[in-house]
Design an enzyme around this catalytic site. Sequence first.
Site: not given
Length: 219
Positions: A14, A90, A129, A161, A172
């Site tokens: 986005k 939010r 990643r 990571r 998340r």
Amino acid sequence: MIRLVLLGGPGSGKGTQADVLKEKYKAVKLSTGDLLRGEIRNDSELGKQAKSFMDKGELVPDSVMIGILDKITADFEAKKQGYILDGFPRTVPQAKALLEMLDKQGVTLSMALLIDVPEEELVRRLSSRWTCKDCSSTVGYPDGKPEGAVCRQCGGELYQRDDDKRETILNRMDVYKKNTQPLISFFEEKALLQQIDGLGTFEEISGRIIDLFNKKEIK
Ligand SMILES: [Zn+2]
């Protein structure tokens, strides 16, 4: 002019779509962080209030945030300057306050646009990643890291990571869903929610958004 709220999960693209829309519709992208920093820099009354909370390590109350947004957007209305809100509101109380603010300005939100990407796809994108142990350069393997793959820059060993690991990303995603689902329902009830399919190439997705704006006669 556009008055847009952009919704989408982490990894939905986005932010980059907002950049395209910003160019095409001569709009300004507003992030609450930038707005706060601007007010504090100008040492305005609202800036001082915001700073007093931040200095105590507290969240800036919605009323102060809306006050700042009201001031900026009223200025935009006078100049017929469109804007895109990315990262605000939010919460449902913030969304309510935003709509009340627009109502007082005598204008309406163009829409709340959700870039809809299935959760599994977001997780796949975000967990792709890998980082080099030696030179820290990163590489994306959306379909999983091929066995024996090494750093393309230096041949070093690749690792993930903690932030890029699947478990972290699933957490998340839970936070995102918990916060965003009520917001989506709120805009849906107000008949302001529009969704576009967020799967496909970057250009395909921009094309879908622009088609939708054309259909809604948003310029
Ligand atoms: Zn390397």
